[in-house]
Write an enzyme that holds these catalytic residues in place. Structure first.
Site, PDB file in Angstrom:
ATOM      1  N   TYR A 166      77.981  20.525  27.847  1.00 12.40           N
ATOM      2  CA  TYR A 166      76.779  20.220  26.542  1.00 12.40           C
ATOM      3  C   TYR A 166      76.324  21.591  25.998  1.00 12.40           C
ATOM      4  CZ  TYR A 166      72.794  18.045  24.303  1.00 12.40           C
ATOM      5  OH  TYR A 166      71.581  17.581  23.389  1.00 12.40           O
ATOM      6  N   LYS A 170      76.761  22.976  22.381  1.00 12.60           N
ATOM      7  CA  LYS A 170      75.497  23.214  21.743  1.00 12.60           C
ATOM      8  C   LYS A 170      75.301  24.647  21.172  1.00 12.60           C
ATOM      9  CE  LYS A 170      73.855  19.121  21.131  1.00 12.60           C
ATOM     10  NZ  LYS A 170      74.170  18.374  19.611  1.00 12.60           N
TER      11      LYS A 170
HETATM   12  P1  NAI Z   1      71.136   8.902  20.962  1.00  9.69           P
HETATM   13  O1  NAI Z   1      72.032   8.586  22.049  1.00  9.69           O
HETATM   14  O2  NAI Z   1      70.029   7.880  20.738  1.00  9.69           O
HETATM   15  O3  NAI Z   1      71.731   9.225  19.445  1.00  9.69           O
HETATM   16  C1  NAI Z   1      73.102   9.767  19.509  1.00  9.69           C
HETATM   17  C2  NAI Z   1      74.068   8.649  18.656  1.00  9.69           C
HETATM   18  O4  NAI Z   1      75.439   9.191  18.489  1.00  9.69           O
HETATM   19  C3  NAI Z   1      74.276   7.274  19.370  1.00  9.69           C
HETATM   20  O5  NAI Z   1      73.685   6.327  18.578  1.00  9.69           O
HETATM   21  C4  NAI Z   1      75.825   7.385  19.689  1.00  9.69           C
HETATM   22  O6  NAI Z   1      76.342   5.889  19.603  1.00  9.69           O
HETATM   23  C5  NAI Z   1      76.377   8.319  18.602  1.00  9.69           C
HETATM   24  N1  NAI Z   1      77.658   8.847  18.983  1.00  9.69           N
HETATM   25  C6  NAI Z   1      77.972   9.246  19.982  1.00  9.69           C
HETATM   26  N2  NAI Z   1      79.278   9.738  20.067  1.00  9.69           N
HETATM   27  C7  NAI Z   1      79.808   9.452  18.834  1.00  9.69           C
HETATM   28  C8  NAI Z   1      81.032   9.420  18.232  1.00  9.69           C
HETATM   29  N3  NAI Z   1      81.873  10.359  18.614  1.00  9.69           N
HETATM   30  N4  NAI Z   1      80.997   9.190  17.063  1.00  9.69           N
HETATM   31  C9  NAI Z   1      79.903   8.502  16.202  1.00  9.69           C
HETATM   32  N5  NAI Z   1      78.707   8.562  16.994  1.00  9.69           N
HETATM   33  C10 NAI Z   1      78.558   8.776  18.037  1.00  9.69           C
HETATM   34  O7  NAI Z   1      70.413  10.276  21.220  1.00  9.69           O
HETATM   35  P2  NAI Z   1      69.511  11.444  20.260  1.00  9.69           P
HETATM   36  O8  NAI Z   1      68.569  11.869  21.216  1.00  9.69           O
HETATM   37  O9  NAI Z   1      69.021  10.741  19.240  1.00  9.69           O
HETATM   38  O10 NAI Z   1      70.660  12.371  19.995  1.00  9.69           O
HETATM   39  C11 NAI Z   1      71.041  13.015  18.733  1.00  9.69           C
HETATM   40  C12 NAI Z   1      71.406  14.392  18.687  1.00  9.69           C
HETATM   41  O11 NAI Z   1      70.200  15.301  19.040  1.00  9.69           O
HETATM   42  C13 NAI Z   1      72.711  14.622  19.582  1.00  9.69           C
HETATM   43  O12 NAI Z   1      73.434  15.580  19.210  1.00  9.69           O
HETATM   44  C14 NAI Z   1      71.809  15.273  20.878  1.00  9.69           C
HETATM   45  O13 NAI Z   1      72.755  15.967  21.633  1.00  9.69           O
HETATM   46  C15 NAI Z   1      70.559  16.024  20.364  1.00  9.69           C
HETATM   47  N6  NAI Z   1      69.536  16.326  20.959  1.00  9.69           N
HETATM   48  C16 NAI Z   1      68.534  15.494  21.528  1.00  9.69           C
HETATM   49  C17 NAI Z   1      67.598  15.885  22.098  1.00  9.69           C
HETATM   50  C18 NAI Z   1      66.377  15.014  22.491  1.00  9.69           C
HETATM   51  O14 NAI Z   1      65.514  15.585  23.093  1.00  9.69           O
HETATM   52  N7  NAI Z   1      66.641  13.721  22.106  1.00  9.69           N
HETATM   53  C19 NAI Z   1      67.380  17.427  22.603  1.00  9.69           C
HETATM   54  C20 NAI Z   1      68.267  18.193  22.109  1.00  9.69           C
HETATM   55  C21 NAI Z   1      69.379  17.621  21.378  1.00  9.69           C
END
Ligand code: NAI
Length: 418
Positions: A166, A170
């Site tokens: 990751y 990132k």
């Molecule tokens: P989440 O799991 O709720 O949202 C991620 C979404 O991406 C999910 O709905 C999933 O189905 C979708 N997804 C996964 N693989 C996919 C693909 N190949 N094609 C299309 N959609 C796909 O998680 P969250 O926290 O909302 O994450 C959003 C972004 O923020 C991610 O990139 C995560 O790495 C980043 N992030 C989140 C943090 C946090 O504190 N929540 C911290 C740092 C980064």
């Protein structure tokens, strides 16, 4: 406050079926954007898939009188990514905004991390950013307008146990932005990166329950919406956001320390001697591009060559080694003193400089009864010797501390000329 609006703007949000992406989509639509809600609908580790996640968000947007279409393609697949962009063009005629947000996790300590887990994470986050941004950028260039937001993480910027896959992806995204911002500038395409902190399914169990409310994705969206707007004129920046707190993260480079000039290859020992300066971030700079960064190296060499002083480029130990060479014997008639130097810092130490019979002797260590003791930090000392820091200023600012015969300290400038 003029309202930030997205009327007639078309936005693609990847991974928009839940968490942060869902909130970005709802907020963009509320302010007039037509949104492609993309989500594969899989598990947090990227396995499985369902149209339900994206459909539910599209329904929510429609209920609030917004415009949206669902897309279920995977960003990790180049054909799927092309289809996401095609969907925006077919449904709404253009692409103005792209939020690369889709993400998965496959945490494991590195010795247990097999290739499949490493690759899967890179494929969604880093290759996914490439896959969707490339066709979207082609469309943005046609309109001479675009706003791209990428998603990084503290894990990539600073490291996090169990996340080599990751973290690599990132920070790769930051490199991707650094060059894309340059290529997009001519077409009014701004590219910025967000490092969010929010309670979503990816961070389940990570935060104490009592701060859960402030960790809602809604608290990140205002920054992301601003970065997507026409009002936003910045590009190439990393911002982190969480609990309504926002700040910028930067990549800084310290001052170039010229260890050897011309054809001379420096010795590892010389590098070691200068390590305190090399490691210092005092006066660190941020560079717009690699050329500017290299330019600063060249400038450091030309400054060193212009020879502000014979002490430029010397370490603390070098200064004491060379002191007898720079001793002004003709100024030392009748002088009988011992200067004790105590230089603080990694390359500092103690040296005694004895002047008698118009001769100068330097030894490391402490003298039993010095005439005058001089205490300084290593960099201040080098600045003083190099002529960048006047002795009086050093003394009045507290950078130079003198004990013993204060008057005799005034001889130093006369007795040693670097
Ligand atoms: P989440 O799991 O709720 O949202 C991620 C979404 O991406 C999910 O709905 C999933 O189905 C979708 N997804 C996964 N693989 C996919 C693909 N190949 N094609 C299309 N959609 C796909 O998680 P969250 O926290 O909302 O994450 C959003 C972004 O923020 C991610 O990139 C995560 O790495 C980043 N992030 C989140 C943090 C946090 O504190 N929540 C911290 C740092 C980064």
């Amino acid at each position: 406050m003029a309202e930030i609006r997205f009327d007639n703007r078309v936005a693609i949000v990847t991974g928009a079926g839940g968490g942060l992406g869902r909130t970005y989509s709802l907020e963009l639509a509320r302010r007039g954007a037509k949104v492609v809600v993309n989500d594969l609908g899989g598990a947090p580790d990227g396995t499985g898939g369902s149209s339900r996640a994206a459909d539910l968000v599209v329904e929510e947007i429609k209920k609030q009188d917004g415009q949206a279409v669902a897309s279920y393609d995977s960003v990790a697949d180049d054909k799927g990514a092309q289809a996401i962009v095609d969907k925006a063009v077919e449904a709404f005629g253009r692409v103005d905004i792209l939020i690369n947000n889709a993400g998965i996790l496959r945490d494991k300590t590195f010795h247990k991390m097999d290739w499949a887990d490493f690759e899967a994470v890179l494929k969604v986050h880093l290759y996914g950013a490439y896959n969707v941004t490339r066709p979207a950028l082609v469309k943005m260039r046609e309109n001479n307008y675009g706003r791209v937001v990428l998603t990084t993480s503290a894990a990539g910027l600073f490291g996090n146990f169990g996340q080599t896959n990751y973290s690599s992806a990132k920070l790769g995204i930051v490199g991707f932005m650094n060059t894309l911002k340059l290529e997009g500038a001519k077409y009014n395409i701004n590219v910025n990166t967000v490092a969010p902190i929010a309670a979503t399914r990816l961070t389940e169990g990570l935060f104490p329950p009592d701060i859960g409310k402030q960790l809602k994705p809604e608290f990140i969206a205002p920054l992301v919406l601003y970065l997507c707007s026409e009002d936003c004129q910045v590009t190439g920046r990393i911002y982190d956001a969480g609990m309504s707190g926002f700040r910028r993260t930067g990549i800084l480079t310290g001052k170039t320390v010229v260890v050897a000039k011309g054809d001379k290859v420096p010795l590892p020992e010389e590098v070691k001697n200068r390590m305190a300066e090399i490691a210092s971030l005092d006066g660190a700079e941020e560079f717009e591009n690699a050329t500017n960064m290299f330019g600063a190296v060249i400038e450091a060499f030309s400054q060193a060559d212009s020879g502000e002083s014979g002490a430029a480029g010397l370490s603390v130990a070098d200064v004491f080694d060379q002191m007898p060479k720079h001793f002004q014997a003709d100024q030392a008639a009748g002088v009988d003193v011992v200067f004790q130097y105590c230089i603080e810092g990694d390359s500092g130490g103690e040296w005694q400089v004895m002047v008698k019979d118009q001769k100068c002797e330097v030894q490391s260590g402490k003298h039993g009864s010095p005439t005058t003791t001089i205490k300084m930090g290593e960099q201040d000392f080098l600045d003083l010797i190099g002529g960048k820091l006047p002795a009086m200023q050093a003394y009045t600012s507290g950078k130079l501390k003198i004990e013993g015969d204060m008057m005799k300290s005034q001889l130093i400038e006369k007795l040693f000329k670097f």
